[in-house]
Design a protein around this motif. Structure first.
Motif, PDB file in Angstrom:
ATOM      1  N   GLY A   1      -1.078  19.229 155.722  1.00 12.26           N
ATOM      2  CA  GLY A   1      -1.514  17.872 156.021  1.00 12.26           C
ATOM      3  C   GLY A   1      -1.471  17.563 157.511  1.00 12.26           C
ATOM      4  N   GLU A   2      -1.242  16.307 157.830  1.00  8.88           N
ATOM      5  CA  GLU A   2      -1.247  15.834 159.209  1.00  8.88           C
ATOM      6  C   GLU A   2       0.023  16.269 159.963  1.00  8.88           C
ATOM      7  N   PRO A   3      -0.108  16.483 161.281  1.00  9.46           N
ATOM      8  CA  PRO A   3       1.061  16.866 162.073  1.00  9.46           C
ATOM      9  C   PRO A   3       1.965  15.665 162.386  1.00  9.46           C
ATOM     10  N   VAL A   4       2.742  15.262 161.397  1.00 15.62           N
ATOM     11  CA  VAL A   4       3.649  14.132 161.535  1.00 15.62           C
ATOM     12  C   VAL A   4       5.064  14.643 161.324  1.00 15.62           C
ATOM     13  N   CYS A   5       5.988  14.223 162.170  1.00 17.18           N
ATOM     14  CA  CYS A   5       7.377  14.667 162.084  1.00 17.18           C
ATOM     15  C   CYS A   5       7.987  14.219 160.751  1.00 17.18           C
ATOM     16  N   PRO A   6       8.603  15.151 160.026  1.00 12.96           N
ATOM     17  CA  PRO A   6       9.217  14.779 158.749  1.00 12.96           C
ATOM     18  C   PRO A   6      10.480  13.933 158.923  1.00 12.96           C
ATOM     19  N   ASP A   7      11.068  13.951 160.107  1.00 11.01           N
ATOM     20  CA  ASP A   7      12.301  13.198 160.344  1.00 11.01           C
ATOM     21  C   ASP A   7      12.049  11.755 160.790  1.00 11.01           C
ATOM     22  N   CYS A   8      11.131  11.585 161.772  1.00 12.61           N
ATOM     23  CA  CYS A   8      10.949  10.238 162.323  1.00 12.61           C
ATOM     24  C   CYS A   8       9.565   9.642 162.056  1.00 12.61           C
ATOM     25  N   GLY A   9       8.589  10.455 161.622  1.00 11.06           N
ATOM     26  CA  GLY A   9       7.266   9.957 161.279  1.00 11.06           C
ATOM     27  C   GLY A   9       6.293   9.833 162.432  1.00 11.06           C
ATOM     28  N   THR A  10       6.665  10.247 163.647  1.00  7.62           N
ATOM     29  CA  THR A  10       5.742  10.172 164.782  1.00  7.62           C
ATOM     30  C   THR A  10       4.839  11.405 164.801  1.00  7.62           C
ATOM     31  N   GLU A  11       3.694  11.265 165.474  1.00  4.61           N
ATOM     32  CA  GLU A  11       2.755  12.374 165.574  1.00  4.61           C
ATOM     33  C   GLU A  11       3.354  13.474 166.445  1.00  4.61           C
ATOM     34  N   MET A  12       3.160  14.717 166.007  1.00  4.93           N
ATOM     35  CA  MET A  12       3.703  15.868 166.722  1.00  4.93           C
ATOM     36  C   MET A  12       2.649  16.446 167.650  1.00  4.93           C
ATOM     37  N   ARG A  13       3.086  17.052 168.753  1.00  2.00           N
ATOM     38  CA  ARG A  13       2.150  17.670 169.699  1.00  2.00           C
ATOM     39  C   ARG A  13       2.019  19.152 169.378  1.00  2.00           C
ATOM     40  N   PHE A  14       0.826  19.703 169.654  1.00  2.00           N
ATOM     41  CA  PHE A  14       0.544  21.107 169.383  1.00  2.00           C
ATOM     42  C   PHE A  14       0.769  21.913 170.647  1.00  2.00           C
ATOM     43  N   GLU A  15       1.441  23.037 170.519  1.00  2.00           N
ATOM     44  CA  GLU A  15       1.656  23.944 171.637  1.00  2.00           C
ATOM     45  C   GLU A  15       1.198  25.324 171.221  1.00  2.00           C
ATOM     46  N   ARG A  16       0.283  25.880 171.980  1.00  4.47           N
ATOM     47  CA  ARG A  16      -0.279  27.191 171.641  1.00  4.47           C
ATOM     48  C   ARG A  16       0.683  28.304 172.023  1.00  4.47           C
ATOM     49  N   SER A  17       0.650  29.359 171.228  1.00  2.00           N
ATOM     50  CA  SER A  17       1.388  30.558 171.581  1.00  2.00           C
ATOM     51  C   SER A  17       0.522  31.396 172.504  1.00  2.00           C
ATOM     52  N   THR A  18       1.149  32.297 173.223  1.00  2.00           N
ATOM     53  CA  THR A  18       0.396  33.113 174.173  1.00  2.00           C
ATOM     54  C   THR A  18       0.390  34.577 173.764  1.00  2.00           C
ATOM     55  N   GLY A  19       0.272  34.855 172.496  1.00  2.00           N
ATOM     56  CA  GLY A  19       0.195  36.233 172.044  1.00  2.00           C
ATOM     57  C   GLY A  19       1.200  36.521 170.959  1.00  2.00           C
ATOM     58  N   ARG A  20       1.262  37.772 170.573  1.00  2.00           N
ATOM     59  CA  ARG A  20       2.118  38.169 169.467  1.00  2.00           C
ATOM     60  C   ARG A  20       3.597  38.213 169.854  1.00  2.00           C
ATOM     61  N   ASN A  21       3.919  38.214 171.131  1.00  2.00           N
ATOM     62  CA  ASN A  21       5.313  38.293 171.559  1.00  2.00           C
ATOM     63  C   ASN A  21       5.887  36.927 171.894  1.00  2.00           C
ATOM     64  N   CYS A  22       5.236  35.874 171.481  1.00  2.00           N
ATOM     65  CA  CYS A  22       5.705  34.529 171.779  1.00  2.00           C
ATOM     66  C   CYS A  22       6.880  34.185 170.876  1.00  2.00           C
ATOM     67  N   ALA A  23       7.773  33.357 171.380  1.00  2.00           N
ATOM     68  CA  ALA A  23       8.957  32.965 170.621  1.00  2.00           C
ATOM     69  C   ALA A  23       8.663  31.871 169.616  1.00  2.00           C
ATOM     70  N   CYS A  24       7.406  31.452 169.508  1.00  2.00           N
ATOM     71  CA  CYS A  24       7.092  30.407 168.535  1.00  2.00           C
ATOM     72  C   CYS A  24       7.450  30.876 167.182  1.00  2.00           C
TER      73      CYS A  24
END
Length: 67
Positions: free
Chosen positions: A44-67
């Motif tokens: 569904g929508e990127p909304v925080c399950p704890d506080c209900g605010t919209e979450m920001r998207f952060e891209r990973s930079t490859g397969r070795n990313c810590a995401c």
């Protein structure tokens, strides 16, 4: 074995650092709560399950990313 040789051996040893490619392009973050949800785990929508605010998207930079 001397100190220099021990250090060379330690740094030369290969450790597998390849992570499986799961298809994830990054994660959604809530800066207020420090909650992170990977894009492939989000339903569904990127909304925080704890506080209900919209979450920001952060891209990973490859397969070795810590995401």
């Amino acid at each position: 074995m001397g100190l220099i040789e021990s250090l060379k051996t330690a740094f030369a040893s290969s450790a597998p650092n390849e992570r499986p490619d799961t298809g994830s392009k990054g994660s959604y973050w809530c800066d207020d709560c420090d909650v992170r949800i990977r894009d492939i785990d989000l339903e569904g929508e990127p909304v925080c399950p704890d506080c209900g605010t919209e979450m920001r998207f952060e891209r990973s930079t490859g397969r070795n990313c810590a995401c």
